[in-house]
Design a protein around this motif. Sequence first.
Motif, short mmCIF file in Angstrom:
data_model
loop_
_atom_site.label_atom_id
_atom_site.label_comp_id
_atom_site.label_asym_id
_atom_site.label_seq_id
_atom_site.Cartn_x
_atom_site.Cartn_y
_atom_site.Cartn_z
N MET A 142 0.83 -1.21 0.00
CA MET A 142 0.00 0.00 0.00
C MET A 142 0.86 1.26 0.00
SD MET A 142 -3.33 -0.60 2.42
CE MET A 142 -3.04 -2.05 3.41
N ARG A 143 1.93 1.25 0.83
CA ARG A 143 2.81 2.42 0.89
C ARG A 143 3.47 2.69 -0.46
NH1 ARG A 143 3.66 0.47 6.23
NH2 ARG A 143 5.38 -0.87 5.58
N ILE A 144 3.92 1.61 -1.11
CA ILE A 144 4.56 1.77 -2.42
C ILE A 144 3.57 2.33 -3.43
CG2 ILE A 144 5.57 0.54 -4.38
CD1 ILE A 144 6.84 -1.39 -2.36
N ASN A 145 2.36 1.79 -3.44
CA ASN A 145 1.37 2.24 -4.43
C ASN A 145 0.84 3.64 -4.12
OD1 ASN A 145 1.39 0.13 -6.33
ND2 ASN A 145 0.21 -1.17 -4.96
N LEU A 146 0.89 4.05 -2.85
CA LEU A 146 0.59 5.45 -2.55
C LEU A 146 1.66 6.36 -3.16
CD1 LEU A 146 -0.69 5.48 1.16
CD2 LEU A 146 -1.91 6.36 -0.84
N ASP A 147 2.92 5.97 -3.00
CA ASP A 147 4.01 6.75 -3.59
C ASP A 147 3.91 6.78 -5.11
OD1 ASP A 147 5.09 7.35 -1.13
OD2 ASP A 147 6.55 5.71 -1.16
N ARG A 148 3.45 5.66 -5.69
CA ARG A 148 3.30 5.59 -7.15
C ARG A 148 1.99 6.22 -7.62
NH1 ARG A 148 3.20 -0.01 -9.05
NH2 ARG A 148 4.18 0.61 -10.99
N GLU A 149 1.19 6.68 -6.67
CA GLU A 149 -0.10 7.34 -6.95
C GLU A 149 -1.04 6.45 -7.75
OE1 GLU A 149 0.57 11.23 -8.56
OE2 GLU A 149 1.58 11.93 -6.74
N ILE A 150 -1.21 5.20 -7.24
CA ILE A 150 -2.16 4.27 -7.83
C ILE A 150 -3.19 3.93 -6.75
CG2 ILE A 150 -2.45 2.12 -9.13
CD1 ILE A 150 0.50 2.16 -9.76
N PRO A 151 -4.16 4.83 -6.54
CA PRO A 151 -5.07 4.67 -5.39
C PRO A 151 -5.94 3.42 -5.44
CG PRO A 151 -5.78 6.47 -6.84
CD PRO A 151 -4.42 6.06 -7.29
N THR A 152 -6.32 2.97 -6.63
CA THR A 152 -7.22 1.80 -6.69
C THR A 152 -6.57 0.56 -6.09
OG1 THR A 152 -6.43 1.40 -8.95
CG2 THR A 152 -8.50 2.60 -8.71
N LEU A 153 -5.26 0.38 -6.32
CA LEU A 153 -4.56 -0.78 -5.77
C LEU A 153 -4.43 -0.67 -4.25
CD1 LEU A 153 -1.73 -1.33 -8.42
CD2 LEU A 153 -3.94 -2.47 -8.24
N VAL A 154 -4.25 0.56 -3.76
CA VAL A 154 -4.16 0.77 -2.31
C VAL A 154 -5.49 0.41 -1.65
CG1 VAL A 154 -3.78 2.48 -0.48
CG2 VAL A 154 -2.46 2.61 -2.62
N ILE A 155 -6.58 0.86 -2.25
CA ILE A 155 -7.90 0.60 -1.68
C ILE A 155 -8.20 -0.90 -1.68
CG2 ILE A 155 -10.38 0.97 -2.02
CD1 ILE A 155 -9.54 3.77 -3.21
N ASP A 156 -7.83 -1.60 -2.76
CA ASP A 156 -8.05 -3.05 -2.83
C ASP A 156 -7.31 -3.76 -1.70
OD1 ASP A 156 -9.65 -2.78 -5.05
OD2 ASP A 156 -8.09 -3.34 -6.49
N ASP A 157 -6.05 -3.37 -1.47
CA ASP A 157 -5.27 -4.01 -0.41
C ASP A 157 -5.82 -3.65 0.98
OD1 ASP A 157 -3.56 -5.48 -1.96
OD2 ASP A 157 -1.93 -4.00 -1.95
N ALA A 158 -6.31 -2.43 1.13
CA ALA A 158 -6.89 -2.02 2.41
C ALA A 158 -8.12 -2.87 2.73
CB ALA A 158 -7.26 -0.54 2.38
N ILE A 159 -8.95 -3.10 1.73
CA ILE A 159 -10.15 -3.93 1.92
C ILE A 159 -9.74 -5.35 2.31
CG2 ILE A 159 -12.10 -5.01 0.72
CD1 ILE A 159 -12.25 -2.39 -0.96
N ALA A 160 -8.71 -5.88 1.64
CA ALA A 160 -8.23 -7.23 1.96
C ALA A 160 -7.72 -7.29 3.39
CB ALA A 160 -7.12 -7.63 0.98
#
Length: 308
Positions: A142-160
Amino acid sequence: MTRRLLLYLFFALTFTSCDDEKPEMTETEKTRRDSLYLVVRQYYGNGDLVNAEKVIDSFTAFNDNDFDYFNAKAKIKYNMGKLPEALLLINRALKIHPLHGESLVLKSSALMGLHYEDSSLIYLNKAIMLNPTNTGYLMARMRINLDREIPTLVIDDAIACIRIDPANRAAYLSASSKAKLLAGDTLGALGDCDTILKYKPNDIFGNGQKGFLLFYIRQYSEAIKYFDKTIEMTPNNGELFLFRASAKGYLKNKAGSCDDLEKAILLENPEALKYVDRCEDYFKAHGKKFTIKTDTVYERQQPNSKQI
């Protein structure tokens, strides 16, 4: 000729086999090694990386398959910020155990520190494939994808993560809230903050983030309430004082705004000095003077920026 060639191959294979044989560790050597690892772990656990490094540097790998040695030394080098050295050691460890989740994540972290984001994700994804319910690994992604500015992947991992570990939902919703804000979904980000505060009313991130979000949608009075609560819990956060100063400025509370700006300056918030001119008369009337450091360049107030 054929017999001579066969004899040559026999001796070549025999000597190669002998060279590749690794001696077994004696009980004495094993006891000594275990004692040294115990000392290393104690230093490492206490945050004394310098002495942990000294101890582990005092002995060498028993052989090329000494996974514990390479892995332990890699962790110490990584935490000391010696990323290239750590990476070489992690590679040695992964050569022995290529599917070791902790080592894969350590390699991912070292690569990220060296700004190889794509390669970092490859190794982290391998670790997650091997350990799909490890929320620590998912949080790292999630931290990496926040830095890469890919919010959809962060949200998917947060739900998981929430599904796997609902007791710690506040931490995962924090990442989700940041991702939704990044995606422009301010109301969704606010919803995540509300859920955090439902389960943890005194959560620092939940209160602070809700204050920032309410500020952005211009609900300044409500924002100040959450800034007040967060400042009570983190009184040395200059950014919070600066945002509260700005919110008070929009509400025409000049004295309160300038008092908060002063606190932000005293807490060495670099942004605060940009707004000194907005409170110049107030500071002068109260015998206070703040100057811009000569060795630092600060931007002047721009249109549509914070109101003081």
